[in-house]
Design a protein around this motif. Structure first.
Motif, mmCIF file in Angstrom:
data_model
loop_
_atom_site.group_PDB
_atom_site.id
_atom_site.type_symbol
_atom_site.label_atom_id
_atom_site.label_comp_id
_atom_site.label_asym_id
_atom_site.label_seq_id
_atom_site.Cartn_x
_atom_site.Cartn_y
_atom_site.Cartn_z
ATOM 1 N N SER A 225 13.113 -44.066 -67.719
ATOM 2 C CA SER A 225 13.282 -43.730 -69.139
ATOM 3 C C SER A 225 14.468 -44.488 -69.693
ATOM 4 O O SER A 225 15.446 -44.747 -68.989
ATOM 5 C CB SER A 225 13.486 -42.218 -69.320
ATOM 6 N N LEU A 226 14.379 -44.841 -70.963
ATOM 7 C CA LEU A 226 15.438 -45.601 -71.617
ATOM 8 C C LEU A 226 15.341 -45.328 -73.111
ATOM 9 O O LEU A 226 14.384 -45.720 -73.772
ATOM 10 C CB LEU A 226 15.264 -47.099 -71.340
ATOM 11 N N GLU A 227 16.338 -44.622 -73.640
ATOM 12 C CA GLU A 227 16.306 -44.258 -75.046
ATOM 13 C C GLU A 227 17.729 -44.089 -75.567
ATOM 14 O O GLU A 227 18.518 -43.327 -75.008
ATOM 15 C CB GLU A 227 15.524 -42.960 -75.255
ATOM 16 N N LYS B 250 21.393 -44.311 -75.876
ATOM 17 C CA LYS B 250 22.444 -44.625 -74.916
ATOM 18 C C LYS B 250 22.210 -43.970 -73.557
ATOM 19 O O LYS B 250 23.076 -44.000 -72.689
ATOM 20 C CB LYS B 250 23.798 -44.179 -75.465
ATOM 21 N N SER B 251 21.059 -43.384 -73.365
ATOM 22 C CA SER B 251 20.780 -42.703 -72.100
ATOM 23 C C SER B 251 19.567 -43.305 -71.413
ATOM 24 O O SER B 251 18.690 -43.895 -72.047
ATOM 25 C CB SER B 251 20.556 -41.204 -72.334
ATOM 26 N N GLY B 252 19.537 -43.150 -70.092
ATOM 27 C CA GLY B 252 18.412 -43.674 -69.330
ATOM 28 C C GLY B 252 18.460 -43.170 -67.905
ATOM 29 O O GLY B 252 19.491 -42.695 -67.427
ATOM 30 N N GLU B 253 17.337 -43.260 -67.220
ATOM 31 C CA GLU B 253 17.248 -42.837 -65.830
ATOM 32 C C GLU B 253 16.436 -43.844 -65.037
ATOM 33 O O GLU B 253 15.617 -44.593 -65.587
ATOM 34 C CB GLU B 253 16.604 -41.447 -65.719
ATOM 35 N N GLY C 292 18.319 -52.543 -72.134
ATOM 36 C CA GLY C 292 17.501 -52.405 -73.331
ATOM 37 C C GLY C 292 17.752 -53.444 -74.400
ATOM 38 O O GLY C 292 16.811 -53.955 -75.011
ATOM 39 N N THR C 293 19.033 -53.776 -74.632
ATOM 40 C CA THR C 293 19.388 -54.672 -75.734
ATOM 41 C C THR C 293 19.501 -56.130 -75.304
ATOM 42 O O THR C 293 18.982 -57.024 -75.974
ATOM 43 C CB THR C 293 20.713 -54.223 -76.381
ATOM 44 N N VAL C 294 20.199 -56.375 -74.196
ATOM 45 C CA VAL C 294 20.416 -57.757 -73.741
ATOM 46 C C VAL C 294 19.162 -58.312 -73.063
ATOM 47 O O VAL C 294 18.701 -59.414 -73.385
ATOM 48 C CB VAL C 294 21.626 -57.841 -72.797
ATOM 49 N N LEU C 295 18.629 -57.546 -72.105
ATOM 50 C CA LEU C 295 17.449 -58.016 -71.366
ATOM 51 C C LEU C 295 16.130 -57.682 -72.069
ATOM 52 O O LEU C 295 15.090 -58.218 -71.699
ATOM 53 C CB LEU C 295 17.450 -57.416 -69.959
ATOM 54 N N LEU D 186 21.623 -43.437 -65.691
ATOM 55 C CA LEU D 186 22.243 -44.724 -65.978
ATOM 56 C C LEU D 186 23.340 -44.584 -67.025
ATOM 57 O O LEU D 186 23.144 -43.921 -68.044
ATOM 58 C CB LEU D 186 21.185 -45.710 -66.482
ATOM 59 N N PRO D 187 24.500 -45.197 -66.802
ATOM 60 C CA PRO D 187 25.588 -45.133 -67.783
ATOM 61 C C PRO D 187 25.255 -45.948 -69.029
ATOM 62 O O PRO D 187 24.406 -46.854 -68.989
ATOM 63 C CB PRO D 187 26.783 -45.729 -67.024
ATOM 64 N N PRO D 188 25.902 -45.657 -70.166
ATOM 65 C CA PRO D 188 25.596 -46.327 -71.436
ATOM 66 C C PRO D 188 25.661 -47.852 -71.386
ATOM 67 O O PRO D 188 24.831 -48.524 -72.012
ATOM 68 C CB PRO D 188 26.647 -45.756 -72.396
#
Length: 249
Positions: free
Chosen positions: A54-56, A58-61, A27-30, A18-20
Protein backbone atom coordinates in the motif's frame (compact mmCIF):
# COMPACT_ATOMS: atom_id res chain seq x y z
CA UNK A 1 16.67 -3.15 -7.12
CA UNK A 2 16.24 -0.05 -4.96
CA UNK A 3 17.51 -0.38 -1.39
CA UNK A 4 16.42 1.46 1.76
CA UNK A 5 17.68 1.37 5.34
CA UNK A 6 15.01 1.28 8.04
CA UNK A 7 15.24 1.08 11.81
CA UNK A 8 15.73 -2.44 13.11
CA UNK A 9 12.46 -2.39 15.06
CA UNK A 10 10.57 -1.91 11.78
CA UNK A 11 11.02 -5.62 11.05
CA UNK A 12 8.98 -7.08 13.91
CA UNK A 13 6.67 -9.04 11.59
CA UNK A 14 5.92 -9.83 7.96
CA UNK A 15 4.49 -6.34 7.37
CA UNK A 16 6.81 -3.33 7.41
CA UNK A 17 5.55 0.22 7.79
CA UNK A 18 7.44 2.52 5.44
CA UNK A 19 8.70 5.91 6.69
CA UNK A 20 7.56 9.10 4.87
CA UNK A 21 10.88 9.67 3.06
CA UNK A 22 10.82 6.16 1.58
CA UNK A 23 7.14 6.56 0.63
CA UNK A 24 7.97 9.86 -1.10
CA UNK A 25 10.89 8.35 -3.01
CA UNK A 26 8.91 5.33 -4.20
CA UNK A 27 5.74 7.20 -5.09
CA UNK A 28 7.01 10.59 -6.27
CA UNK A 29 10.58 10.04 -7.49
CA UNK A 30 10.26 6.50 -8.88
CA UNK A 31 6.53 6.83 -9.66
CA UNK A 32 5.84 3.35 -8.35
CA UNK A 33 3.07 1.90 -6.20
CA UNK A 34 1.71 -1.40 -4.86
CA UNK A 35 3.53 -4.35 -6.39
CA UNK A 36 6.89 -2.54 -6.50
CA UNK A 37 9.70 -4.82 -5.25
CA UNK A 38 12.68 -3.52 -3.31
CA UNK A 39 15.25 -4.45 -0.69
CA UNK A 40 14.97 -3.17 2.88
CA UNK A 41 17.83 -3.38 5.35
CA UNK A 42 17.92 -3.16 9.14
CA UNK A 43 21.50 -1.82 9.33
CA UNK A 44 22.86 -4.90 11.10
CA UNK A 45 23.55 -7.06 8.04
CA UNK A 46 20.07 -8.44 7.35
CA UNK A 47 18.49 -7.85 3.95
CA UNK A 48 14.74 -8.22 3.34
CA UNK A 49 13.23 -8.70 -0.13
CA UNK A 50 9.90 -6.84 0.05
CA UNK A 51 6.97 -5.81 -2.09
CA UNK A 52 4.92 -2.65 -1.57
CA UNK A 53 1.36 -3.51 -0.55
CA UNK A 54 0.00 0.00 0.00
CA UNK A 55 1.14 3.53 -0.74
CA UNK A 56 -0.98 6.58 -0.06
CA UNK A 57 0.00 10.11 0.90
CA UNK A 58 2.86 9.92 3.39
CA UNK A 59 2.15 6.38 4.55
CA UNK A 60 2.83 2.97 3.08
CA UNK A 61 3.44 -0.67 3.90
CA UNK A 62 5.44 -3.53 2.44
CA UNK A 63 5.35 -7.29 2.83
CA UNK A 64 8.53 -9.27 3.57
CA UNK A 65 9.02 -11.99 0.94
CA UNK A 66 12.37 -13.39 2.13
CA UNK A 67 15.31 -12.62 4.38
CA UNK A 68 19.02 -13.24 3.98
CA UNK A 69 22.32 -12.29 5.51
CA UNK A 70 24.06 -9.84 3.20
CA UNK A 71 27.51 -10.70 1.86
CA UNK A 72 28.77 -7.23 0.93
CA UNK A 73 30.61 -6.38 4.16
CA UNK A 74 34.35 -6.59 4.80
CA UNK A 75 35.34 -9.66 6.84
CA UNK A 76 36.81 -7.37 9.52
CA UNK A 77 35.44 -4.26 11.22
CA UNK A 78 37.36 -1.20 10.01
CA UNK A 79 37.34 2.15 11.77
CA UNK A 80 38.88 5.17 10.05
CA UNK A 81 40.15 7.99 12.26
CA UNK A 82 40.54 10.95 9.90
CA UNK A 83 42.16 14.20 11.01
CA UNK A 84 40.03 17.14 9.88
CA UNK A 85 41.10 18.39 6.44
CA UNK A 86 40.39 21.72 4.77
CA UNK A 87 37.23 22.39 2.79
CA UNK A 88 34.76 19.65 1.96
CA UNK A 89 37.30 16.83 1.64
CA UNK A 90 35.78 15.14 4.67
CA UNK A 91 32.50 14.66 2.78
CA UNK A 92 34.29 13.08 -0.16
CA UNK A 93 36.22 10.72 2.12
CA UNK A 94 33.07 9.81 4.07
CA UNK A 95 31.24 8.90 0.87
CA UNK A 96 34.06 6.91 -0.72
CA UNK A 97 35.10 5.23 2.52
CA UNK A 98 31.53 3.98 2.86
CA UNK A 99 31.65 2.53 -0.64
CA UNK A 100 34.94 0.84 0.23
CA UNK A 101 33.57 -0.84 3.36
CA UNK A 102 34.43 1.30 6.40
CA UNK A 103 32.29 0.61 9.48
CA UNK A 104 33.03 3.68 11.61
CA UNK A 105 34.40 7.15 10.85
CA UNK A 106 36.03 9.09 13.68
CA UNK A 107 36.83 12.72 12.92
CA UNK A 108 39.35 14.56 15.10
CA UNK A 109 41.53 17.66 15.16
CA UNK A 110 45.22 16.89 15.06
CA UNK A 111 47.93 19.41 15.91
CA UNK A 112 48.31 20.45 12.25
CA UNK A 113 44.63 20.45 11.31
CA UNK A 114 43.74 23.78 9.73
CA UNK A 115 40.01 23.16 9.95
CA UNK A 116 38.38 23.59 13.35
CA UNK A 117 34.88 22.57 14.38
CA UNK A 118 33.43 24.43 17.32
CA UNK A 119 31.08 22.72 19.75
CA UNK A 120 27.92 24.21 18.24
CA UNK A 121 28.66 23.35 14.59
CA UNK A 122 30.06 19.86 15.09
CA UNK A 123 26.74 18.01 15.68
CA UNK A 124 25.19 19.46 12.51
CA UNK A 125 28.29 18.63 10.47
CA UNK A 126 28.31 15.06 11.80
CA UNK A 127 24.59 14.75 11.00
CA UNK A 128 25.22 15.83 7.40
CA UNK A 129 28.11 13.39 7.02
CA UNK A 130 25.99 10.60 8.49
CA UNK A 131 23.35 11.28 5.82
CA UNK A 132 26.00 11.18 3.09
CA UNK A 133 27.22 7.84 4.42
CA UNK A 134 23.71 6.37 4.48
CA UNK A 135 23.11 7.40 0.86
CA UNK A 136 26.48 5.92 -0.13
CA UNK A 137 25.66 2.71 1.75
CA UNK A 138 22.39 2.33 -0.16
CA UNK A 139 24.06 3.05 -3.50
CA UNK A 140 26.96 0.62 -2.94
CA UNK A 141 24.77 -2.27 -1.71
CA UNK A 142 26.13 -2.12 1.82
CA UNK A 143 24.23 -4.02 4.49
CA UNK A 144 25.40 -1.73 7.30
CA UNK A 145 25.30 2.05 7.57
CA UNK A 146 28.66 3.25 8.95
CA UNK A 147 28.61 5.54 11.96
CA UNK A 148 30.29 8.93 12.24
CA UNK A 149 31.51 10.66 15.39
CA UNK A 150 33.60 13.70 16.26
CA UNK A 151 36.15 13.09 19.02
CA UNK A 152 39.22 14.71 20.56
CA UNK A 153 42.80 13.54 20.04
CA UNK A 154 42.84 12.44 23.67
CA UNK A 155 39.75 10.29 23.13
CA UNK A 156 41.37 8.74 20.06
CA UNK A 157 44.40 7.68 22.06
CA UNK A 158 42.15 6.16 24.70
CA UNK A 159 40.28 4.09 22.10
CA UNK A 160 43.36 2.32 20.75
CA UNK A 161 43.20 -0.48 23.33
CA UNK A 162 39.82 -1.52 21.92
CA UNK A 163 41.26 -2.65 18.56
CA UNK A 164 43.17 -5.75 17.49
CA UNK A 165 45.40 -3.79 15.10
CA UNK A 166 46.02 -0.03 14.84
CA UNK A 167 47.76 1.52 11.83
CA UNK A 168 48.97 5.12 11.40
CA UNK A 169 49.68 6.48 7.94
CA UNK A 170 53.00 8.27 8.45
CA UNK A 171 54.77 9.95 5.56
CA UNK A 172 58.14 9.91 7.30
CA UNK A 173 58.06 6.10 7.15
CA UNK A 174 57.67 6.36 3.38
CA UNK A 175 60.56 8.82 3.13
CA UNK A 176 62.75 6.43 5.10
CA UNK A 177 61.96 3.60 2.68
CA UNK A 178 59.81 1.46 5.02
CA UNK A 179 57.28 -0.35 2.85
CA UNK A 180 56.49 -3.68 4.52
CA UNK A 181 54.73 -2.98 7.84
CA UNK A 182 51.30 -2.26 6.33
CA UNK A 183 51.30 -5.43 4.21
CA UNK A 184 52.53 -7.55 7.12
CA UNK A 185 49.77 -6.28 9.42
CA UNK A 186 47.10 -6.92 6.79
CA UNK A 187 48.35 -10.48 6.30
CA UNK A 188 47.96 -11.12 10.03
CA UNK A 189 44.34 -10.02 10.24
CA UNK A 190 41.65 -12.61 10.89
CA UNK A 191 37.88 -12.46 10.24
CA UNK A 192 35.85 -10.50 12.81
CA UNK A 193 38.88 -8.60 14.13
CA UNK A 194 38.77 -4.84 14.64
CA UNK A 195 41.18 -2.59 12.73
CA UNK A 196 41.76 1.12 13.30
CA UNK A 197 43.39 3.16 10.52
CA UNK A 198 44.56 6.67 11.47
CA UNK A 199 45.36 9.24 8.79
CA UNK A 200 46.52 12.82 9.18
CA UNK A 201 45.67 16.29 7.81
CA UNK A 202 47.38 18.15 4.97
CA UNK A 203 50.50 18.84 7.02
CA UNK A 204 50.74 15.32 8.39
CA UNK A 205 51.26 14.35 12.02
CA UNK A 206 53.92 15.95 14.14
CA UNK A 207 56.50 13.84 15.98
CA UNK A 208 54.79 14.22 19.37
CA UNK A 209 51.47 12.90 18.05
CA UNK A 210 53.15 9.92 16.41
CA UNK A 211 55.00 9.08 19.60
CA UNK A 212 51.81 9.24 21.67
CA UNK A 213 49.96 6.99 19.24
CA UNK A 214 52.81 4.47 19.06
CA UNK A 215 53.12 4.45 22.85
CA UNK A 216 49.39 3.69 23.00
CA UNK A 217 49.87 0.63 20.76
CA UNK A 218 49.68 1.85 17.16
CA UNK A 219 52.10 1.00 14.33
CA UNK A 220 53.38 3.69 11.96
CA UNK A 221 53.23 2.57 8.31
CA UNK A 222 54.12 3.86 4.89
CA UNK A 223 51.43 3.56 2.21
CA UNK A 224 53.89 2.88 -0.58
CA UNK A 225 56.89 4.96 -1.71
CA UNK A 226 54.85 8.04 -2.65
CA UNK A 227 53.46 10.75 -0.38
CA UNK A 228 49.66 10.76 -0.53
CA UNK A 229 47.26 13.66 0.01
CA UNK A 230 45.15 13.66 3.16
CA UNK A 231 42.04 12.62 1.21
CA UNK A 232 43.90 9.92 -0.74
CA UNK A 233 45.54 8.05 2.15
CA UNK A 234 42.36 6.70 3.81
CA UNK A 235 40.93 5.54 0.47
CA UNK A 236 44.22 3.87 -0.46
CA UNK A 237 44.20 2.05 2.87
CA UNK A 238 40.63 0.81 2.48
CA UNK A 239 41.29 -0.33 -1.08
CA UNK A 240 44.37 -2.26 0.06
CA UNK A 241 42.38 -3.86 2.89
CA UNK A 242 39.67 -4.99 0.49
CA UNK A 243 42.22 -6.44 -1.92
CA UNK A 244 44.13 -8.26 0.81
CA UNK A 245 41.07 -9.74 2.56
CA UNK A 246 38.49 -10.15 -0.22
CA UNK A 247 40.23 -10.50 -3.56
CA UNK A 248 43.70 -11.88 -2.83
CA UNK A 249 42.58 -15.24 -1.43
Amino acid sequence: MQRYFLKRESFAGETVRLPPDVVHHIGTVLRQGPGYEMALLDGTGNEYACVVTSLEGKSGEAKVLSTRQATTELPIEVTLAYALPKGDKVELVAQKATELGVHHLLLFESTRSVAKWDGKKAPKKVERIQKIMQEAAEQSYRAVVPTCAYISSKELNQKIDGYDVVIIAYEESAKEGEQSAFAQLLNQLKPKQRLLVITGPEGGFDVTEIKQLIDAGATACAFGPRILRSETAPLYALSAISFALELNK
